[in-house]
Write an enzyme that holds these catalytic residues in place. Structure first.
Site, PDB file in Angstrom:
ATOM      1  N   GLU A  35       0.879  -1.392   0.070  1.00 58.72           N
ATOM      2  CA  GLU A  35      -0.031  -0.006   0.157  1.00 58.72           C
ATOM      3  C   GLU A  35       0.878   1.238   0.049  1.00 58.72           C
ATOM      4  O   GLU A  35       1.640   1.413   0.866  1.00 58.72           O
ATOM      5  CB  GLU A  35      -1.065   0.023   1.400  1.00 58.72           C
ATOM      6  CG  GLU A  35      -1.844   1.206   1.299  1.00 58.72           C
ATOM      7  CD  GLU A  35      -2.826   1.446   2.429  1.00 58.72           C
ATOM      8  OE1 GLU A  35      -3.519   2.324   2.541  1.00 58.72           O
ATOM      9  OE2 GLU A  35      -2.726   0.383   3.316  1.00 58.72           O
ATOM     10  N   ARG A 262       5.689 -13.020   9.715  1.00 62.12           N
ATOM     11  CA  ARG A 262       6.308 -11.806   9.280  1.00 62.12           C
ATOM     12  C   ARG A 262       7.472 -11.553   9.976  1.00 62.12           C
ATOM     13  O   ARG A 262       7.859 -12.483  10.948  1.00 62.12           O
ATOM     14  CB  ARG A 262       5.228 -10.548   9.847  1.00 62.12           C
ATOM     15  CG  ARG A 262       5.157 -10.650  11.054  1.00 62.12           C
ATOM     16  CD  ARG A 262       4.001  -9.137  11.711  1.00 62.12           C
ATOM     17  NE  ARG A 262       4.680  -8.010  11.194  1.00 62.12           N
ATOM     18  CZ  ARG A 262       4.124  -6.847  11.221  1.00 62.12           C
ATOM     19  NH1 ARG A 262       2.798  -6.872  11.825  1.00 62.12           N
ATOM     20  NH2 ARG A 262       4.367  -5.847  11.134  1.00 62.12           N
ATOM     21  N   LYS A 272       4.096   1.302  10.184  1.00 62.37           N
ATOM     22  CA  LYS A 272       4.053   2.436   9.371  1.00 62.37           C
ATOM     23  C   LYS A 272       3.712   3.567  10.307  1.00 62.37           C
ATOM     24  O   LYS A 272       4.217   4.680  10.174  1.00 62.37           O
ATOM     25  CB  LYS A 272       3.507   2.333   8.064  1.00 62.37           C
ATOM     26  CG  LYS A 272       4.014   1.406   7.005  1.00 62.37           C
ATOM     27  CD  LYS A 272       3.175   1.501   5.777  1.00 62.37           C
ATOM     28  CE  LYS A 272       3.813   0.672   4.720  1.00 62.37           C
ATOM     29  NZ  LYS A 272       2.919   0.535   3.565  1.00 62.37           N
TER      30      LYS A 272
END
Length: 557
Positions: A35, A262, A272
């Site tokens: 994104e 992850r 983020k």
């Protein structure tokens, strides 16, 4: 053949099994779907390396697709930085695509679901919808609009698209199962009203698809065979599959979502939102600050693509999350830089050294090696003169036999130059040494082949000719946080763990060849560490960032 099977990671095994069950090799296709709402960080490198690495292994195309469904947070700046990062890591995509390319198709499919009684327009606020979902052990409450007539939902949905309603006043929800133990299946929102301009579509759309609706259907449109994502999306898989079942046509590739752990690295954060805070609150100088775990920050600090890819290879592909030691990352960059970094001489805490019996008007250019680890690295010449700079810590007036540097009455070899002997010192009013006076053996020049040049002394020091030295600004970077998991405690602000000594600036001197090195070129300041020239450098101010120290006791298992 059996041994090869054992060496496959679990994702590769899934792909091999799919091919054994009828998936053709030319139907294999992957994607990396960031994104564009921030800069990529070290955690993303795992997804990048997995997807593009599989593309290389199976000679399959990999799309770079931007999941740009939230115009409030997405910008072209982030698109550009992501493309730069993927290219810098050494990967090539097949196509650059955007979820926004599919807004019309997604809308048309949503209309189809409404017509089939599988979606409805809900006029409740988002807080009420969240409350009605309850929790996994308690049945959800159905919306009073859940069974509204199809024609009514169709009319409202079109008017939503046309911008007739305020942001947040309505949403389109899928009609699935309000008692499912999987909260994602409790009539998830598919569209929300958002009167914000989009970085690509401008003001054409007033409604935007939610990630879960757009992501899987984009995979299907692109005929992605294996949609690989992090473990946090595992419980989204039933919804991914439900959405896919609504539009799937027989004979096409049915994309499959699979999850991997992850990557969490000690002393780093990869949220983020939290990285944005570091930038917004001035804790760092920007997204590419060398202390940031962003790919652009790591690149600026001096990391190489090979070191990061090797790090990901050592971490491996796992199903269970764990905390990776930052020392492994440092080990990988140190290992690569040892092979590729040019050896240069710089002094970061200088003290003047004078060779009293060296002619005042004489200067020499001495040959020295660029990198002993590379056969074809060649040599260069460095200037030598009567007055030099050495590291302050390389001299002591008195020291025991375990101190192999310079001391009064002791001898050392100057790298690629001569053997010198310390005779006396000069100090300032505070008792600090300002000048070390030495003598040299004229016949001891390195590489000259004389008997004196072959004489062994225990220490070798790096140095810089004072007459030719260029002043340099050296930025010494340390970990940004003081604890391994700065965001582990929910009730404690992670900014409380900022390391006040994460960066120190020192002024030193370097050999003149450093004027001409390119920004980002890997260097080893001999006996100090690995460095790279920073983008802040000018023709009169040369700035170098420390990438990593020269040695560490850490050894990977």
């Amino acid at each position: 053949m059996e041994e090869e099977k054992k060496s496959l990671n679990f994702i590769e095994q899934i792909i091999e099994d799919d091919m054994a069950n009828g998936l053709k090799r030319d139907q294999i296709r992957f994607r990396f779907p960031p994104e564009p709402n921030g800069y990529l960080h070290v955690g993303h490198t795992k997804a990048i390396c997995i997807n593009f690495g599989l593309g290389e292994k199976y000679n399959a195309p990999v799309n770079l697709r931007f999941d740009d469904t939230n115009p409030e947070k997405e910008e072209q700046e982030f698109v550009d930085s992501i493309m730069k990062d993927v290219e810098w890591l050494g990967f090539k995509w097949d196509k650059v695509l955007y979820a926004s390319d599919y807004f019309q198709q997604l809308y048309d499919w949503a209309v189809q679901l409404i017509k089939e009684g599988k979606a409805y327009v809900d006029e409740q606020p988002s807080e009420v919808i969240t409350e009605q979902r309850k929790n996994p052990s308690e049945p959800g409450i159905e919306s009073p609009f859940r069974n509204r007539p199809v024609e009514e939902s169709l009319d409202l949905f079109e008017r939503m698209k046309n911008g007739e309603f305020e942001s947040g006043s309505m949403s389109l929800r899928a009609k699935i199962d309000m008692v499912s133990p999987n909260m994602n299946m409790r009539d998830p929102v598919m569209y929300r009203i958002l009167n914000k301009p989009h970085h690509r579509t401008g003001t054409a759309w007033k409604i935007y698809p939610m990630y879960d609706w757009a992501h899987g259907e984009s995979d299907y449109i692109e005929q992605i065979s294996h949609s690989l994502c992090s473990l946090e999306f595992e419980n989204h898989r039933p919804l991914y599959n439900w959405y896919l079942d609504q539009v799937y046509e027989e004979g096409r590739v049915k994309n499959k979502q699979r999850e991997f752990a992850r990557m969490n690295v000690s002393y780093m954060i990869t949220s983020k939102r939290k990285l944005q805070r570091l930038v917004a609150e001035g804790v760092v100088t920007g997204w590419d600050d060398p202390r940031m775990p962003t790919i652009s920050g790591m690149r600026r600090k001096g990391f190489t693509p090979a070191s990061i890819r090797n790090f990901i290879d050592k971490v491996g592909v796992a199903k269970r999350e764990n905390l990776i030691e930052i020392q492994l990352l440092d080990f990988c960059v140190r290992e690569d830089l040892n092979k590729v970094a040019k050896r240069v001489m710089a002094v970061v805490d200088p003290v003047k050294l004078v060779i009293e019996n060296y002619p005042e008007d004489k200067e020499e250019w001495l040959e020295t090696e660029n990198n002993p680890e590379q056969e074809n690295a060649g040599t260069r010449e460095v200037p030598f003169s009567r007055e030099l700079y050495i590291e302050r810590e390389d001299f002591k007036e008195e020291a025991n036999n375990k101190f192999f540097r310079l001391k009064l009455g002791g001898e050392v070899r100057l790298k690629s130059a001569y053997i010198i002997k310390a005779e006396r010192v000069e100090k300032d009013e505070n008792g600090e040494i300002t000048t070390i006076y030495t003598t040299y053996d004229e016949k001891s020049k390195s590489g000259s082949g004389t008997e004196e040049s072959l004489r062994k002394v225990k220490g070798t020091l790096h140095w810089v000719s004072a007459k030719h030295a260029i002043p340099v600004e050296v930025r010494i970077y340390n970990q940004l946080f003081t604890v391994e998991q700065p965001d582990a405690e929910k009730d404690v602000d992670f900014l409380n763990f900022i390391n006040p000594e994460s960066m120190a600036i020192v002024k030193g001197f370097a050999e003149p060849s450093l004027k001409d090195v390119a920004v980002g070129e890997p260097l080893q300041f001999q006996r100090i560490g690995y460095f790279t020239k920073d983008q802040d450098s000018t023709d009169t101010n040369f700035v170098f960032n420390r990438t990593v120290t020269l040695k560490d006791s850490y050894k990977p298992e």
